[in-house]
Design a protein around this motif. Structure first.
Motif, short mmCIF file in Angstrom:
data_model
loop_
_atom_site.label_atom_id
_atom_site.label_comp_id
_atom_site.label_asym_id
_atom_site.label_seq_id
_atom_site.Cartn_x
_atom_site.Cartn_y
_atom_site.Cartn_z
N GLY A 218 0.83 -1.19 0.00
CA GLY A 218 0.00 0.00 0.00
C GLY A 218 0.86 1.25 0.00
O GLY A 218 2.10 1.17 -0.02
N ILE A 219 0.24 2.40 0.01
CA ILE A 219 0.97 3.67 -0.01
C ILE A 219 0.68 4.44 1.27
O ILE A 219 -0.47 4.74 1.58
N ASP A 220 1.70 4.75 2.01
CA ASP A 220 1.59 5.56 3.22
C ASP A 220 2.68 6.62 3.17
O ASP A 220 3.83 6.36 3.48
N ASP A 221 2.30 7.82 2.72
CA ASP A 221 3.27 8.89 2.53
C ASP A 221 2.84 10.12 3.32
O ASP A 221 1.98 10.89 2.88
N LEU A 226 -1.05 10.99 1.93
CA LEU A 226 -1.70 9.92 1.17
C LEU A 226 -1.56 8.59 1.90
O LEU A 226 -0.46 8.17 2.24
N ASP A 227 -2.68 7.94 2.14
CA ASP A 227 -2.69 6.65 2.84
C ASP A 227 -3.67 5.74 2.13
O ASP A 227 -4.89 5.86 2.30
N LEU A 228 -3.16 4.83 1.28
CA LEU A 228 -4.01 3.97 0.48
C LEU A 228 -3.64 2.51 0.74
O LEU A 228 -2.47 2.14 0.67
N ASP A 252 11.52 3.02 -4.49
CA ASP A 252 12.65 3.39 -3.64
C ASP A 252 12.57 4.83 -3.15
O ASP A 252 13.51 5.35 -2.58
N GLY A 253 11.44 5.49 -3.38
CA GLY A 253 11.26 6.85 -2.89
C GLY A 253 11.90 7.92 -3.76
O GLY A 253 11.94 9.09 -3.37
N SER A 254 12.36 7.55 -4.94
CA SER A 254 13.03 8.51 -5.82
C SER A 254 12.04 9.19 -6.76
O SER A 254 10.90 8.74 -6.92
N ALA A 429 5.14 1.24 -1.03
CA ALA A 429 6.20 1.06 -0.04
C ALA A 429 5.71 1.42 1.35
O ALA A 429 6.48 1.76 2.23
N GLY A 430 4.37 1.37 1.52
CA GLY A 430 3.78 1.79 2.78
C GLY A 430 4.09 0.84 3.92
O GLY A 430 4.50 -0.28 3.75
#
Length: 430
Positions: A218-221, A226-228, A252-254, A429-430
């Protein structure tokens, strides 16, 4: 030398731009006379124009006379006044540059403060759309914001041997962005458009949301709120804009991972628009057109007739022939947080566009996305208006768009991307 504030909140001079940490961004009106047929033609143009960007997911091009709140246009260097073409079939190919500014000016309080970025802002998303001369294929190239390149003299600023690409919008506006891409690639750019955070929100709302697949964890940024969860989600409004902005939530956060994650959204948007009848739904098309003219700045030669021509040429392209690619790069030996062009791989891509050649992606998707295990997307039969047959009087049926006749140019394995037909998931990368 006067200092300016980049989007990450730090202060630095232009000379220090290459070593500073970059920001986290996403990506004429007049009174209508009483001439009903002229007005009708403009509205028709406005409707079809939405296909240019909505079909390819580059939120950004719309007709000039649809609404009184049309954004002020800008001028590209070297592009003189052009005669207004007839609203007819587009002849030849075309290149359109689209950039998304990270400015917080006039964007409300949902994206940070003016200390993060103000004024013109930085072009943290920059994409070039190339439509082939025979109208059988399109290529969308994303240029990394962290790319270190030569920048020509822009505005009141001298030329720079090397600087960060995403500073070009704040250095000299969209003309500077276009001049830099042309200097880098040799590709001439006659048309351009610029959009902001709120523009992406408005466009995603108007289309009714875009379904995307979230893979990995999932995505946790927290940087984009953003939290999906992993799985299928439909993105619209602020979530859509935050999805396009996120970098620490994928791969990788790039910035390179962010580009491939954006392509997950763009390819799905193509399939959504071309599958659900949006372009034949007057209410949806009107909403898209209204959202566009209210939120997009266009180059002054991008008029309604030209946009109509481009839109009609794009709307029935085969999904397999719409390619989204990252401009190839390697690590900058002087700064590990920056990249420089992969000259050999880039030359092949640039030459293919200049020579109007069909391309073949061999490098797979980037780090921000993974291929979905779902069944391949099925493209519907192209829409067409039936016309009577001269001999039988029967209506003709729609036929598939032509495919490129040339042998595809295989790109380097360092050119990552996908076609609109490829179903991918975010590499969460959550």
């Amino acid at each position: 030398m006067a200092e300016r504030r980049p989007a990450d909140g730090t202060r630095h001079t232009r000379a220090a731009a290459r070593s500073a940490s970059g920001p986290r961004g996403i990506a004429r009106h007049g009174r209508l006379r009483s001439r009903p047929w002229a007005t009708f033609g403009k509205v028709v143009a406005s409707v079809a124009v939405v296909a240019v960007v909505s079909v390819l997911g580059i939120a950004g091009v719309a007709a000039a006379n649809l609404a009184s709140d049309t954004k002020k246009s800008f001028h590209l260097h070297g592009e003189g006044a052009q005669p207004i073409p007839n609203i007819a079939a587009l002849k030849g190919g075309v290149n359109i540059l689209v950039a998304a500014s990270d400015t917080r000016t006039g964007q409300g309080d949902s994206w940070g403060t003016l200390d993060d970025s103000s004024g013109a802002g930085n072009n943290d998303v920059t994409m070039l759309l190339h439509l082939s001369a025979d109208h059988t294929h399109a290529i969308v190239v994303s240029y990394p914001r962290d790319l270190m390149v030569p920048i020509p003299a822009c505005g009141n600023n001298d030329a720079q041997d090397q600087a960060q690409f995403n500073t070009t919008l704040s250095e000299g506006g969209m003309s500077c962005v276009a001049d830099t891409v042309t200097k880098l690639t040799g590709i001439k750019i006659p048309f351009a458009a610029e959009i902001t955070f709120e523009g992406v929100v408005a466009m995603s709302n108007a289309v009714g949301g875009v379904p995307v697949c979230i893979g990995g964890n999932g995505i946790d940024d927290p940087d984009t709120s953003l939290d999906l969860p992993a799985g299928e989600v439909t993105l619209e409004g602020q979530n859509a804009a935050e999805f396009l902005r996120t970098r620490h939530g994928v791969g990788d956060g790039s910035d390179l991972a962010r580009i491939s994650n954006q392509q997950v959204f763009l390819s799905s948007l193509v399939r959504t628009i071309m599958s659900n009848g949006t372009l034949t739904n007057p209410v949806k098309v009107w909403g898209l057109a209204k959202a566009t003219v209210s939120n997009v700045h266009l180059s002054d030669n991008l008029d309604a007739a030209t946009l109509y021509q481009i839109a009609t040429a794009l709307k029935d392209l085969n999904w397999n022939n719409i390619a989204f690619v990252q401009y190839p790069t390697v690590a900058d030996p002087e700064n590990t947080n920056r990249v420089i062009p992969d000259d050999t791989a880039a030359q092949t891509l640039d030459d293919a566009i200049v020579n109007d050649q069909y391309i073949q992606i061999t490098g797979g998707t980037g780090d921000g996305s993974v291929t979905s295990s779902s069944q391949p997307a099925q493209q519907p039969t192209p829409s067409s208006t039936p016309s009577p047959s001269k001999k039988s009087g029967k209506s003709s049926t729609a036929t598939a768009p032509p495919s490129p006749s040339s042998t595809p140019v295989p790109l380097s394995s360092n050119v990552h991307g996908q076609t609109a037909a490829t179903q991918t998931c975010s590499n969460g990368a959550g």
